[in-house]
Design a protein around this motif. Structure first.
Motif, PDB file in Angstrom:
ATOM      1  N   SER A 751       0.825  -1.219   0.000  1.00 46.78           N
ATOM      2  CA  SER A 751       0.000   0.000   0.000  1.00 46.78           C
ATOM      3  C   SER A 751       0.855   1.262   0.000  1.00 46.78           C
ATOM      4  O   SER A 751       0.386   2.341  -0.381  1.00 46.78           O
ATOM      5  CB  SER A 751      -0.932   0.009   1.219  1.00 46.78           C
ATOM      6  N   HIS A 754       1.287   3.361  -3.148  1.00 44.99           N
ATOM      7  CA  HIS A 754       0.299   4.365  -3.541  1.00 44.99           C
ATOM      8  C   HIS A 754       0.680   5.746  -3.015  1.00 44.99           C
ATOM      9  O   HIS A 754       0.145   6.757  -3.487  1.00 44.99           O
ATOM     10  CB  HIS A 754      -1.086   3.984  -3.003  1.00 44.99           C
ATOM     11  N   ASN A 757       6.461   7.196  -4.932  1.00 44.03           N
ATOM     12  CA  ASN A 757       6.755   6.654  -6.264  1.00 44.03           C
ATOM     13  C   ASN A 757       8.007   5.772  -6.214  1.00 44.03           C
ATOM     14  O   ASN A 757       9.065   6.122  -6.736  1.00 44.03           O
ATOM     15  CB  ASN A 757       6.951   7.805  -7.253  1.00 44.03           C
TER      16      ASN A 757
END
Length: 1130
Positions: A751, A754, A757
């Protein structure tokens, strides 16, 4: 003075060259001061004891040192004269540069006075600014030179060594030494020098009055005027921002303060007669406690001014003014600047948001961007200077700003917007120059009452150059260069600013205002980068290390400022603007310093982000751990008691919170620890994600990669910590529980992709791959090493000692009952069943299983080495037994001569236990591999099935090695073959080794009946094995024999048949045994023979029946089944 001579003086060119030269000389003198103030970097001669007396003598006699008559004192100098000249040459020449710079400045200042030049920052901006900059630079050079404690030693020592080499003193030495002596008290000497220039300097400074008063307004007035706001008047949002004094709008207040303070310090004659000059001077003294000469060299204005004016007769009132200004600064200035920074944070944030949303506004409102940058830079530099130099204050909070990162962040955002949308700015201003500025300038020229030919030619060239500009030049990405135009305007300012000039700029201010506007518009085409450096360079941080680090740490401790922490690494890209071509030796130091800061800051930001991510993972892991099956026992027990209606115990256990209860909240304002962690991680992720890369000198730094690296290290350590291996108690977490925790970590880490980057998948893959090796990239033990060590040293060691048995029926290792072993076991079945082996294979992968296999094989080979020693001890007897096996009369006597048969069986059992554990692990690996890569497993199994005895042995072993890596069992274990090949001794031939292998089989075959006397050798139908693990002998005998005879390139089946024949004969003789103790478990031992046949792919039941009656095996199984219930009930 005639106009022609003014042209010949080239005032503009000299001001430009001397300012650049002066900056380089100043940096060289600064470098000398820093070098000589540190014992590690100062010239080695100054720290040598042999040179100490010579240096003292030189300082004492300076400047008149007689080299020829002072050989006694200068002996060490004479000895190292060549090295001294070589080492001190650059130092000496730097002082010569100072002297030459002083001479040129003298000459130029006198020429300017002779020309009676007119200075007004609002009209002839470039001329006035260059003049004031030159005065400040000259002052800074002299003051900084006077701060070098070893200046006399450096100059005189070089001259002495040079005279010893060349036979005469250096030509510049006399004047240089005199200059050094004159400036022992620099302020007094400089003040005397500037006496004749007082009128000119004061006139230039007084032109700053209205500008400086406007630029030093408090934040309340800024807010009332809605400074820097594009929304204050929406109707004029797209109107071009203009001013009669365009360059003055973003002129640094710090620069003006330096001009005023130093200017009046040198030219103070009119302070007692002109009230306005006193007002301007006091306003500058109230704003700062210190100004910067260069970098971190501070000039404490109140103390120095008070001491200097106190030494001048008639300046008592000015001393009182200084004290008053100092008191005003101490009580009000800190709060004044804190309020300005607070206003700028909101104003610049709004401006940056608008310009980012509508970059087209950068055309008409470019001035706003540069004004905002200049204002912010002034406040930041003020805070840097005073945070380090103000030590005693009643309001220390005024010199600390935890939100400084936000201001820097918005500055960097505006800089980035200007660079990104440079074409927008160029398109706008090229049209402005061609369609407006050129026309306005033409009108101004036509309205001039007097315009000499030379000036007319220059101004006409301005109009023609501007009129020829076109938007297509921007679209074609042509490179613009207006330096010649600006130089011509600089020259024109000089020509028109002298007294009695035909065209006087003083009488034609409109010309100066229009040209100032044109200069700004030309900078927008070719010098935006230079203008950004001028207005927003924060390289001062590089020289205030403690303040820089302190501000960063305060930012990292303030939750609301975390998203702006990336501003500090971004500042490091500014440091390259500090270098100067006259001091190349600074370059490596500044580069290393910049990279060091950038690396440390990004490392700290990434470390906090990874800590936060790992804390979230740990929380999720704890939640996942609550769902493990082991925690449902209490719930099941409670439900069972409720169903049976049993009364609850008097001392009831506290109600255990069920999984999922943490998600139920009545008030959203109540934040949990996970909420705080997610918020912190989001803020830090925004910081790291803000810039894809940062350029520091010639290096490109990628912030996100720092987080990727930190996550990799922390994730690896977290996995190892989950194993929870305790060295003292030898406790370890079950593989299935570690796998559950690892999956919780993985889902959380995915997660993070997200938010930042980064390639989280690559990070996870790299970490998990490292965990399949014995050590990770940092040399720390991994999951593979910990589990390999635990299974070998704990589980298998206890199994070898008889405390743990292997159950083929349950496919797991089990603790023997405590009444048998007399101590608490390891709960081996919780660590070695099929599910745990599958979990272990998931955790450590094929590479980890290979490492574990290699360690297991090392233990196997160490046992085989001992077995060979036993065979060698009994070599003669075993040879006789092999040749006389069918002689029933001779065999008993030969068997009695065998030494240590029990030891042989014990070691072989240990090998069997190890191989049985390996088979379990391989089975787990096979299931995992088949689940993950079914498309690869099928070809491997097919390839393995195609192997025939006719294929070359090396090809066969290669195929078997591939199959073993996937967990597929093979007739011959390639790992065991490889391990055995490494223990072949050079002293014995291959035939001898082969003979030992054959005799080992004989030794084992004739020793099997001895197992019947062991009370633990009873066959358990429940476990499909024996309590002393002798059922593992089957695997050991078959696999070791197959490996040995493969190694010697012999037929495995023939030799196993021979073993089966001898073992059958030995066990048949057990039926004739009259001693009941020796034959107490005869039936159980007979079953072992069947287990050996079942284990081997080379032996069949038909082969067994040919040498051993099957009825005996059937009766043995019946007897074991009949006796088992009785034994268990007993």
């Amino acid at each position: 003075m005639s106009l022609g001579s003014v042209y010949q003086h080239k005032l503009a060119e000299k001001l430009m060259i001397l300012n650049d030269r002066g900056k380089g000389v100043l940096i060289r003198i600064y470098n000398i001061k820093k070098t000589c103030s540190d014992t590690k970097t100062k010239p080695p001669f100054f720290s040598e004891k042999s040179m100490e007396s010579s240096i003292k003598y030189i300082n004492k006699k300076f400047p008149n040192i007689d080299v020829r008559s002072s050989t006694q004192h200068l002996g060490p100098v004479h000895k190292d004269k060549s090295e001294i000249v070589k080492c001190l040459s650059s130092y000496y020449m730097s002082f010569v540069d100072v002297m030459e710079f002083r001479d040129h400045v003298y000459e130029l200042l006198n020429t300017i006075d002779a020309c009676q030049c007119y200075f007004d920052i609002n009209i002839n901006y470039s001329f006035t600014k260059s003049y004031l900059d030159l005065i400040v630079t000259y002052f800074s050079v002299i003051v900084l030179m006077s701060r070098i404690e070893d200046r006399k030693s450096l100059i005189a020592l070089f001259n002495c060594a040079s005279e010893m080499l060349q036979g005469h003193s250096d030509p510049t030495y006399a004047r240089l030494a005199q200059m050094v002596l004159e400036y022992d008290n620099p302020l007094k000497k400089l003040s005397e020098e500037f006496g004749p220039h007082t009128k000119t300097v004061t006139e230039a400074l007084m032109s700053l009055y209205f500008l400086f008063c406007r630029r030093t307004q408090p934040a309340e007035q800024w807010r009332g005027a809605q400074l820097l706001s594009l929304l204050s008047n929406p109707a004029s949002m797209i109107d071009p921002s203009g001013s009669d004094t365009m360059p003055c709008e973003y002129l640094s207040v710090e620069t003006m303060e330096r001009w005023i303070v130093i200017g009046f310090l040198l030219s103070h004659g009119l302070l007692n007669t002109v009230p306005v000059s006193v007002e301007l001077w006091k306003l500058a003294l109230q704003g700062s406690h210190c100004i910067t000469l260069i970098r971190d060299e501070a000039f404490f204005i109140h103390r120095v001014t008070e001491d200097f004016f106190g030494s001048i007769k008639g300046y008592g009132k000015r001393v009182a003014d200084v004290k008053e200004c100092k008191e005003h600064f101490m009580t009000q200035s800190g709060q004044f600047h804190r309020a300005r920074r607070f206003f700028l944070r909101s104003a610049v944030k709004e401006l940056e948001a608008i310009l980012s949303d509508e970059p087209g506004l950068l055309g008409p409102k470019a001035l706003f961007a540069f004004m905002a940058l200049s204002f912010c830079r002034d406040e930041i530099n003020w805070l840097i200077r005073h945070a380090e130099n103000i030590t005693k204050t009643k309001t220390p909070e005024d010199y600390v700003d935890v939100h400084i990162a936000e201001l820097i962040f918005h500055m960097e955002a505006i800089r980035a917007a200007v660079k990104k949308h440079l074409s927008v700015i160029q398109k706008y201003h090229i049209q402005y120059l061609a369609r407006f500025d050129a026309l306005v300038l033409s009108d101004v020229i036509q309205n001039l009452t007097v315009c000499p030919e030379e000036e007319s030619v220059i101004m006409s060239s301005f109009v023609s150059s501007l009129s020829a500009l076109s938007v297509k030049q921007v679209e074609n990405k042509e490179t613009f260069d207006f330096r010649s135009l600006r130089l011509d305007w600089f020259r024109l300012q000089a020509y028109t600013s002298i007294a009695k000039a035909p065209l006087s700029l003083r009488d034609n201010p409109d010309l100066g205002k229009v040209m100032n506007l044109i200069m700004f518009h030309s900078w927008m085409l070719d010098s935006v980068e230079e203008l950004l450096v001028e207005t927003s360079d924060l390289s001062l941080f590089c020289f205030h290390v403690r303040t820089f680090e302190k501000m960063f740490l305060m930012t990292m401790e303030e939750p609301t400022a975390l998203r702006y922490s990336i501003a500090f690494p971004m500042i490091c890209s500014h440091f390259s603007s500090s270098i100067h071509e006259m001091c190349p030796e600074e370059y490596p130091h500044l580069k290393n310093c910049s990279l060091g800061f950038c690396n440390n800051f990004l490392d700290e930001i990434s470390k906090q982000a990874s800590n936060c991510a790992m804390d979230i993972c740990a929380e999720q892991c704890n939640l996942s751990e609550k769902l493990l099956p082991k925690h449902c026992a209490a719930t099941i027990s409670k439900a069972r008691k409720k169903r049976l209606k049993k009364p609850p115990p008097k001392k009831a256990e506290p109600e255990r919170e069920k999984p999922g209860a943490e998600s139920q909240r009545r008030d959203r304002s109540v934040t949990t620890n996970l909420d705080k962690l997610h918020l912190t991680l989001s803020e830090l992720s925004m910081a790291l994600n803000h810039m894809r890369s940062i350029r520091v000198f010639e290096h490109v730094v990628t912030p996100a990669e720092y987080l990727s690296s930190q996550l990799e290290n922390r994730f690896g350590r977290a996995l190892v910590n989950m194993v929870n291996f305790k060295q003292a108690t030898r406790e370890i977490q079950r593989p299935s529980e570690v796998l559950q925790g690892m999956r919780a970590f993985l889902s959380t880490l995915k997660s993070i992709g997200h938010l930042v980057n980064i390639d989280v998948t690559r990070t996870i893959r790299s970490t998990l791959l490292q965990q399949t090796q014995p050590t990770d990239a940092n040399g720390e033990p991994t999951i593979t090493a910990l589990y390999t060590n635990w299974y070998l040293e704990c589980l298998l060691r206890q199994a070898s000692s008889g405390f743990i048995i292997y159950s083929p029926a349950r496919k797991t290792f089990m603790d023997l009952p405590t009444e048998i072993i007399g101590e608490q076991g390891l709960n081996a079945e919780e660590y070695s069943d099929v599910s745990e082996m599958k979990a272990l294979a998931e955790l450590i992968g094929p590479y980890g299983m290979k490492f574990m296999s290699e360690n297991l094989m090392w233990h196997v080979t160490s046992q085989i080495v001992e077995l060979k020693k036993l065979v060698m001890e009994n070599m003669d007897v075993l040879v006789q037994i092999r040749s006389n096996f069918s002689n029933s009369e001779l065999m008993p006597s030969l068997l009695a001569k065998l030494n240590s048969p029990d030891n042989l069986l014990k070691r072989m059992t240990i090998i069997g236990v190890i191989l049985s554990f390996r088979a379990l692990a391989q089975e787990g690996l096979r299931e995992v591999f088949a689940n993950h890569c079914p498309f690869i497993m099928s070809p491997i199994e097919s390839l393995k099935d195609l192997v025939t005895p006719d294929i070359d042995i090396q090809v066969t072993l290669s195929i078997f090695e591939l199959a073993t890596a996937a967990g597929v069992p093979c007739d011959v274990d390639p790992s065991l073959v490889a391990a055995l090949s490494n223990i072949k001794t050079d002293s014995s031939s291959l035939e001898e080794e082969y003979k030992v292998a054959c005799l080992l089989q004989v030794f084992l075959a004739v020793s099997l009946p001895l197992l019947a006397s062991d009370p633990m050798s009873f066959y358990s139908i429940e476990n499909d094995g024996y309590n002393n693990n002798i059922h593992c002998l089957a695997k050991a005998i078959i696999q070791v024999s197959a490996a040995l005879f493969t190694l010697y390139n012999k037929n495995i089946e023939i030799h196993l048949k021979e073993f089966l024949l001898m073992a059958s004969g030995s066990l048949l003789q057990l039926g004739e045994e009259t001693d009941k103790l020796k034959a107490r478990n005869r039936e159980s031992i007979l079953i072992l023979l069947n287990l050996i046949v079942e284990e081997s792919s080379f032996l069949t039941v038909d082969m067994l029946e040919s040498c051993f009656p099957y009825v005996l095996l059937r009766n043995a199984y019946h007897e074991v089944h009949r006796a088992f219930p009785t034994l268990t009930s007993a």
